[in-house]
Enzyme design. Structure first.
Site, PDB file in Angstrom:
ATOM      1  N   ASP A   1     -25.410   2.089 -17.620  1.00 42.68           N
ATOM      2  CA  ASP A   1     -25.142   0.672 -17.883  1.00 42.68           C
ATOM      3  C   ASP A   1     -24.693   0.442 -19.322  1.00 42.68           C
ATOM      4  OD1 ASP A   1     -25.995   0.340 -15.308  1.00 42.68           O
ATOM      5  OD2 ASP A   1     -27.956  -0.485 -15.843  1.00 42.68           O
TER       6      ASP A   1
ATOM      7  N   ASP B   1     -26.030   7.876 -20.229  1.00 41.60           N
ATOM      8  CA  ASP B   1     -26.581   6.638 -19.685  1.00 41.60           C
ATOM      9  C   ASP B   1     -25.461   5.929 -18.941  1.00 41.60           C
ATOM     10  OD1 ASP B   1     -28.241   4.199 -19.446  1.00 41.60           O
ATOM     11  OD2 ASP B   1     -26.887   3.411 -20.984  1.00 41.60           O
TER      12      ASP B   1
END
Length: 318
Positions: free
Chosen positions: A73, A71
């Site tokens: 962010d 991922d």
């Protein structure tokens, strides 16, 4: 689609959009990774300034059926990529103030309500896409390169980048998986020397954005669908793969692989991970909350710019 017959029409539609978004993201990621691989080969002779990080416990050197999915962010980058991208667009006067006000209100609603109302979210996505409709993909890719240097390069978590590099050193491919635009995600992947990126895909015709998404934003279940589709295309064994995230929204992706990692986790993911004895790493000073920081000086304008950019830069190659 026959397997979805037991679902209500609305649930079937949402599931179909997740599958479509995941498959589109996987296709775009595979295409972009070929270009990134060529660029890495050209740069291979240049000396590296990065120190070799410690290798995670589980990668098997030379295991070509294993890969890692990160991922973006608050996992790889401090804060949200679309927020930083929005700051760059606002600086370049890409938005009008009336549009900024509208997007700021929509973003505030999502943050305060804590729920994702489908109709409200669809309105926000359509509004954002309308801003880039008619703009060339190449134009916004060029802007994205500049914005990475201005706002993103100094916000990469060294610890997470070290984990990614260890997978690369073991001969494994490493992919970003994010709801951010696939173009933005690909820029970040290239700058970090990763294999490629899975991101939200927006339609383009002859290199120009049409203002429509392919499927839906790559979020939650759609991320898992993208990883599943890419793994099938690449011949990966998901039981030997790893995934890293900070958010409970990514539990569908994390539970898909044999080696899930909670990185800088939010409260729900921390609890979930501990209950299942998942590996957990927290690189935040004082274990700060994993919320996106918004500098006061940036104001609502920059916040709205990030909201508007959330789904604006994705494409479908024809």
């Amino acid at each position: 689609m026959a397997a979805l017959g037991w679902l209500t029409p609305r649930r079937r539609s949402a599931t179909a959009r997740s599958v479509l978004a995941g498959e589109a993201a996987a296709e775009a990621a595979r295409k972009s990774s070929l270009q990134l691989e060529r660029e890495r080969e050209e740069a291979a002779a240049r000396p590296s300034e990065q120190e070799t990080p410690p290798e995670p416990e589980f990668p098997v050197v030379g295991d070509v059926r294993a890969a890692a999915f990160f991922d973006l962010d608050n996992t790889v980058m401090q804060g949200a990529a679309i927020f930083h991208f929005g700051r760059g667009l606002y600086k370049r006067k890409f938005f009008q103030r009336r549009e900024l006000t509208r997007f700021a209100w929509q973003q505030a609603w999502f943050r305060l309500a804590g729920v994702e109302d489908p109709e409200h979210m669809q309105d926000a996505r359509e509004s954002a896409l309308s801003i880039v409709k008619g703009h060339r993909v190449s134009e916004l890719m060029s802007i994205g390169e500049e914005i990475y240097d201005e706002y993103m390069a100094d916000r990469i978590w060294p610890g997470t980048r070290g984990l990614a590099q260890a997978h690369l050193d073991a001969g494994q491919k490493v992919w970003l998986v994010t709801a951010a635009p696939v173009e933005t995600a690909t820029i970040i992947a290239r700058r970090l020397g990763l294999t490629g990126a899975l991101g939200t895909v927006a339609e383009s015709v002859d290199g120009v954005y049409t203002g429509r998404l392919v499927g839906e934003p790559l979020h939650g279940p759609a991320k898992a669908e993208a990883v599943r589709a890419l793994a099938a295309a690449e011949g990966l064994d998901l039981r030997r793969c790893a995934a890293y995230s900070d958010s409970h929204n990514d539990i569908p992706m994390l539970t898909l692989v044999g080696h899930p990692y909670a990185i800088n986790p939010d409260a729900k993911l921390r609890k979930y991970a501990k209950a299942r004895d998942w590996r957990l790493r927290d690189y935040r000073t004082g274990r700060k909350a994993a919320k996106v920081g918004i500098p006061a000086a940036a104001g609502l304008g920059a916040l709205a710019g990030g909201t508007a950019a959330a789904v604006a830069l994705h494409r479908r190659r024809h």
